[in-house]
Design a protein around this motif. Structure first.
Motif, PDB file in Angstrom:
ATOM      1  N   GLN A  53      42.702  70.175  18.673  1.00 37.21           N
ATOM      2  CA  GLN A  53      42.545  71.498  18.071  1.00 37.21           C
ATOM      3  C   GLN A  53      43.870  72.127  17.645  1.00 37.21           C
ATOM      4  N   THR A  54      44.936  71.309  17.625  1.00 37.83           N
ATOM      5  CA  THR A  54      46.257  71.844  17.289  1.00 37.83           C
ATOM      6  C   THR A  54      46.278  72.475  15.904  1.00 37.83           C
ATOM      7  N   LEU A  55      45.761  71.770  14.907  1.00 39.27           N
ATOM      8  CA  LEU A  55      45.779  72.292  13.543  1.00 39.27           C
ATOM      9  C   LEU A  55      44.908  73.530  13.409  1.00 39.27           C
ATOM     10  N   ASP A  56      43.766  73.548  14.084  1.00 38.38           N
ATOM     11  CA  ASP A  56      42.887  74.713  14.027  1.00 38.38           C
ATOM     12  C   ASP A  56      43.601  75.956  14.551  1.00 38.38           C
ATOM     13  N   ILE A  64      50.147  77.512   9.166  1.00 40.60           N
ATOM     14  CA  ILE A  64      50.134  76.394   8.241  1.00 40.60           C
ATOM     15  C   ILE A  64      49.062  76.691   7.193  1.00 40.60           C
ATOM     16  N   GLY A  65      49.159  76.027   6.035  1.00 33.37           N
ATOM     17  CA  GLY A  65      48.260  76.377   4.950  1.00 33.37           C
ATOM     18  C   GLY A  65      47.060  75.484   4.778  1.00 33.37           C
ATOM     19  N   VAL A  72      53.055  70.553  10.559  1.00 32.07           N
ATOM     20  CA  VAL A  72      53.475  70.997  11.891  1.00 32.07           C
ATOM     21  C   VAL A  72      54.907  70.533  12.149  1.00 32.07           C
ATOM     22  N   THR A  73      55.769  71.460  12.572  1.00 31.18           N
ATOM     23  CA  THR A  73      57.172  71.148  12.842  1.00 31.18           C
ATOM     24  C   THR A  73      57.438  71.176  14.343  1.00 31.18           C
TER      25      THR A  73
END
Length: 311
Positions: A53-56, A64-65, A72-73
């Protein structure tokens, strides 16, 4: 042993047999009912397994877009108060740090990378220092001794947090690896009770030499890793060395295909050399949400330019 699932299957078969003998249902209805029952069984078996679920999380905060793990940095070796302060005020999404047990009294988890055995910040102070910031964290364990007490602290300080938590260790020997990995079953026993939202970042010890034909990740290595991870409920990301990816594509592609809980995190050694084009086959073969790039700024910039040329 007669399981609940076995009982489900027995009831399903008997029900279908009875229905097929009845004139009330057509063969098409019987087939549809059978498909529904199979779907229920699949859902039951997958119950409790979590996807990354990191991107969510970062999307929900507009940090993030798009669902692209390349956005992700990461910070690196955030093992002191000054480096942590810089990471917290910067644009980094994930803060990575190394954890060992302090080499003197009081014995407690601290942020340091061997051969260092002391630090100006403990794990408790590090977690509390992040406080209300929205950053995610990646805890890289360098000793098995530090894992259990660190999990207690993590639960105490961050147990209710929705922020991404990644728990990292090298648990298997890999290509060119000379360091000793942490024992897999002992490491997983210490971390598996933590929130199922946490990502387990499970890797191999590796090495790389210039002007040498460095071996990649072998079939035995990826199959052993899948055997270790297949029954975990957590999402799993495999940290893989960028300079070894070109010679490992069939093996790592197979590994990612074994579960939608699996992702890759591409990293590089300080002196490694590789063409950025070696990373593109992975980017093209899988959804962009499944390949993270934990690379230095110069290589991230080169990767962005290369991806722009291929979009």
């Amino acid at each position: 042993m007669f399981t609940y699932t076995d009982r489900q299957n027995e009831v399903t078969v008997k029900t279908l047999h009875t229905m097929s003998r009845s004139r009330l249902l057509s063969p098409r209805c019987v087939i549809l009912i059978f498909i529904g029952c199979v779907s229920i069984c699949v859902v039951w078996r997958l119950k409790g397994r979590m996807l990354d679920q990191t991107l969510d999380y970062f999307l929900s905060r507009a940090e993030i877009g798009r669902r692209d793990a390349a956005e992700v940095t990461w910070s690196h070796a955030t093992n002191s108060r000054s480096v942590l302060s810089a990471a917290l005020t910067g644009r980094t999404h994930m803060i990575e740090a190394d954890i060992i047990m302090r080499g003197r009294d009081p014995r407690e988890p601290i942020m340091a990378h061997p051969p260092e055995m002391d630090s100006d910040i403990t794990l408790r102070e590090w977690l509390e220092g992040i406080g209300t910031h929205s950053k995610g964290i990646k805890l890289d364990f360098k000793s098995l001794e530090a894992v259990a007490p660190s999990m207690v602290l993590l639960e105490e300080v961050w147990g209710e947090s929705e922020r991404p938590v990644w728990i990292n260790a090298d648990i298997l020997p890999g290509p060119g690896g000379k360091a000793s990995p942490l024992e897999p079953s002992a490491f997983l026993a210490a971390v598996r009770a933590f929130s199922s939202h946490a990502v387990l970042s499970l890797g191999w010890t590796t090495g790389w030499m210039p002007d040498t034909d460095n071996p990649g990740y072998s079939w035995d290595m990826v199959r052993e890793m899948d055997q270790v991870c297949r029954n975990l409920s957590h999402p799993v990301s495999f940290p893989v060395r960028a300079a070894l990816l070109a010679q490992s594509f069939p093996q790592l592609k197979w590994l990612l295909q074994q579960s939608d809980r699996y992702t890759l995190t591409v990293w590089t050694g300080q002196n490694d050399k590789f063409p950025v084009e070696d990373l593109l086959p992975y980017r093209e073969a899988f959804d962009k949400s499944r390949i993270y790039y934990d690379l230095p700024d110069s290589q991230r910039t080169q990767l962005s330019l290369t991806l722009g040329d291929h979009n």
